[in-house]
Design an enzyme around this catalytic site. Structure first.
Site, PDB file in Angstrom:
ATOM      1  CE  LYS A  51      -1.749   2.912   2.296  1.00 46.10           C
ATOM      2  NZ  LYS A  51      -1.570   4.349   1.849  1.00 46.10           N
ATOM      3  CD  GLU A  90      13.362   4.171   7.959  1.00 46.72           C
ATOM      4  OE1 GLU A  90      13.184   5.180   8.675  1.00 46.72           O
ATOM      5  OE2 GLU A  90      13.441   4.206   6.727  1.00 46.72           O
TER       6      GLU A  90
HETATM    7  P1  ADP Z   1       2.784  11.154   6.804  1.00 46.11           P
HETATM    8  O1  ADP Z   1       2.201  11.731   8.066  1.00 46.11           O
HETATM    9  O2  ADP Z   1       4.059  11.757   6.437  1.00 46.11           O
HETATM   10  O3  ADP Z   1       1.832  11.084   5.649  1.00 46.11           O
HETATM   11  P2  ADP Z   1       2.382   8.449   7.645  1.00 46.11           P
HETATM   12  O4  ADP Z   1       3.254   7.702   8.561  1.00 46.11           O
HETATM   13  O5  ADP Z   1       1.030   8.803   8.162  1.00 46.11           O
HETATM   14  O6  ADP Z   1       3.211   9.688   7.161  1.00 46.11           O
HETATM   15  O7  ADP Z   1       2.190   7.637   6.289  1.00 46.11           O
HETATM   16  C1  ADP Z   1       3.059   6.649   5.815  1.00 46.11           C
HETATM   17  C2  ADP Z   1       2.221   5.530   5.229  1.00 46.11           C
HETATM   18  O8  ADP Z   1       1.380   5.015   6.259  1.00 46.11           O
HETATM   19  C3  ADP Z   1       1.301   5.945   4.084  1.00 46.11           C
HETATM   20  O9  ADP Z   1       1.248   4.891   3.132  1.00 46.11           O
HETATM   21  C4  ADP Z   1      -0.039   6.080   4.784  1.00 46.11           C
HETATM   22  O10 ADP Z   1      -1.146   5.905   3.924  1.00 46.11           O
HETATM   23  C5  ADP Z   1       0.037   4.954   5.787  1.00 46.11           C
HETATM   24  N1  ADP Z   1      -0.860   5.077   6.947  1.00 46.11           N
HETATM   25  C6  ADP Z   1      -1.281   6.211   7.550  1.00 46.11           C
HETATM   26  N2  ADP Z   1      -2.100   5.925   8.581  1.00 46.11           N
HETATM   27  C7  ADP Z   1      -2.200   4.582   8.652  1.00 46.11           C
HETATM   28  C8  ADP Z   1      -2.892   3.651   9.502  1.00 46.11           C
HETATM   29  N3  ADP Z   1      -3.652   4.063  10.513  1.00 46.11           N
HETATM   30  N4  ADP Z   1      -2.738   2.350   9.275  1.00 46.11           N
HETATM   31  C9  ADP Z   1      -1.951   1.894   8.269  1.00 46.11           C
HETATM   32  N5  ADP Z   1      -1.294   2.713   7.420  1.00 46.11           N
HETATM   33  C10 ADP Z   1      -1.402   4.030   7.607  1.00 46.11           C
END
Ligand code: ADP
Length: 504
Positions: free
Chosen positions: A201, A276
């Site tokens: 994803k 990470e």
């Molecule tokens: P940013 O705040 O810089 O967008 P994130 O850590 O939220 O960084 O996002 C990194 C990845 O994690 C993206 O692919 C995002 O869609 C995904 N993501 C964000 N929230 C969730 C969640 N609750 N569960 C799983 N994946 C998530």
């Protein structure tokens, strides 16, 4: 619908890139390109212009379920019967395909992420192809060990034991937007080498090169379902992937906040997990450093990818004897770097990935000023098109200020003087993060004395921000769990099975 693209860019958009953007973009589940159950899409943007590039399917929990089912079927099918050498051959072909499509992938990445097309060529394409080849080599070198055991029952019995390394199963990979294709490869390549299957994803901001990469996986001959891609939001598609009972292992790169959510879910299901996460890397510069290296420290250490890297060395600690020179040099250099679209290779300051992130970086700068740090460049707000932020350097910064403690992920540096090296190391470690760090010195004793004291997964000396496929990479403290790259990365994708044989 009219799709806006930057015609004025120095590099002309290749026909293959334009065709890809004009096509109906899909997810890949098994060997099918699918629009998704909901039929809904979301827009992705060109950060250099702020205009829409394409619409991408909004994957749902149902789509995730189908992708995991496809990955499970692949795991138990043809893929599991392949020889390690077959997996290796396919991976090598995949690396060749990335290079053959390199120019298109590089432009696509620059259009979607905003980074310099030079960086896209070097990292997203070049380093990704190298990474796949490196991991392909490991596919044929996975081994367990024979073990002498001392089991005393029944008296006189003899046993022979050994371990088998087996694929952990279906891997759920969730990637960030800063190195979209490269991060996908960091996760998918070791998974394939170990015989796992993957549902990935990508970040909602930057899904385009991952979609294209998964199409190339099929072209390389990987069986249907070995690599699947679901596009969509973290809250829906990401959360569904994290919670899916058919996923055996999660691998995530992104923010510490989201990493904690994923880590908690992983532990609830006892999924294997590597995280990470964020960073706030220090660069500690001693009086005896080679001052000719300041350009490298700033350009690669701090501002690589316009500061949008988790290892960005944005906290500079300079010893009193060189502090003024460091301020003068960085002020002059950073303030004069050309800023603009990544499609013009001359530009070294490229846009932030999104309007949301641009606002985040701007608010970090504003908070720094509010809290009393001194903006050396006084760059002010950018008010043209696209998601740009003018670089800023703060002096007179207190360790407790948010500009010193919280991840900015942009072109914003702090420079702090120190006299006593022990104080510098204490300040360098005064953070909840511990991903990367560097010390700059020409004195071997200084280096050996302070490297062990730094709390970070990677410490560079007279260098910064340079990962390698063979060098373990990961975080101390809240920068993560586990290591990627090298032999260490393979263990994340393997289970160890002990086999104990009673000898007759
Ligand atoms: P940013 O705040 O810089 O967008 P994130 O850590 O939220 O960084 O996002 C990194 C990845 O994690 C993206 O692919 C995002 O869609 C995904 N993501 C964000 N929230 C969730 C969640 N609750 N569960 C799983 N994946 C998530």
């Amino acid at each position: 619908m009219q799709i806006a693209r930057p015609d004025s860019a120095v590099e002309k958009i290749l026909p293959g890139v334009a065709d890809f953007l004009d096509s109906q973009l899909t997810m890949v589940i098994g060997d099918q390109k699918v629009a998704g159950e909901s039929g809904q899409t979301f827009p992705v943007f060109n950060p250099a212009t702020g205009q829409k590039l394409a619409d991408v399917p909004s994957g749902t929990a149902q789509d995730v379920d189908k992708a995991v089912t496809a990955a499970q079927a692949a795991l138990n099918g043809e893929w599991s019967n392949m020889l390690p050498a077959d997996r290796q051959r396919m991976m090598l072909k995949l690396a060749d395909l990335i290079e053959a499509n390199g120019e298109e992938l590089a432009q696509l990445e620059t259009l979607n992420n905003g980074k310099s097309v030079m960086m896209s060529r070097l990292i997203e394409v070049g380093a990704s192809a190298d990474y796949i080849r490196y991991m392909a080599g490991w596919a044929t070198k996975i081994e367990g060990s024979t073990i002498d055991v001392s089991i005393p029952v029944p008296p006189g019995a003899k046993y022979q034991a050994y371990t088998r390394k087996e694929p952990v199963g279906v891997v759920g990979a969730i990637t960030p937007w800063n190195f979209p294709l490269n991060m996908a490869v960091w996760k998918i390549a070791p998974a394939l080498a170990c015989g796992c299957t993957v549902v990935i994803k990508p970040a909602e901001e930057t899904p385009l090169t991952t979609i294209r990469f998964v199409e190339l996986c099929l072209e390389a001959g990987l069986p249907a379902g070995v690599v699947n891609v679901i596009t969509g939001s973290g809250a829906e598609a990401g959360a569904a992937l994290t919670a899916h009972p058919g996923v055996n292992k999660l691998t995530f790169t992104g923010s510490t906040e989201t990493g904690k959510i994923i880590g908690v879910q992983a532990m609830q299901d006892m999924k294997r997990v590597t995280l990470e996460l964020g960073g706030k890397a220090p660069m500690v510069m001693f009086d005896d450093m080679d001052m000719d290296q300041l350009g490298i420290a700033a350009g690669i250490g701090a501002l690589f990818n316009t500061g949008q890297t988790c290892c960005a060395g944005t906290r500079i600690y300079a010893q009193k004897g060189i502090y003024d020179k460091v301020c003068d040099f960085l002020g002059g250099m950073v303030g004069s770097l050309p800023m603009g679209s990544g499609l013009d290779p001359v530009n070294q300051i490229n846009p932030m990935v999104s309007a949301k992130h641009q606002n985040h970086v701007k608010s970090c700068i504003a908070r720094g000023v509010e809290q009393g740090a001194k903006p050396m460049l006084n760059a002010g707000d950018y008010d043209g098109e696209g998601f740009f932020v003018k670089p800023e350097i703060f002096t007179d910064v207190d360790q407790k200020m948010s500009i010193m403690q919280d991840e900015v992920f942009g072109p914003v540096l702090t420079i702090t003087p120190f006299e006593d090296p022990d104080d510098a190391i204490a300040m360098a470690n005064d953070t909840r993060y511990g991903l990367g760090a560097s010390i700059w010195t020409t004195n071997l004793n200084t280096m050996h004395r302070y490297v062990p004291q730094i709390e970070a997964g990677t410490v560079w000396v007279n260098a910064h921000n340079l990962p390698d496929q063979n060098m373990p990479f990961g975080g101390y403290k809240q920068s993560g769990v586990g290591r990627e790259h090298g032999r260490a990365a393979l263990d994340n994708y393997l289970e160890t099975k002990s086999v104990c044989i009673a000898l007759g």
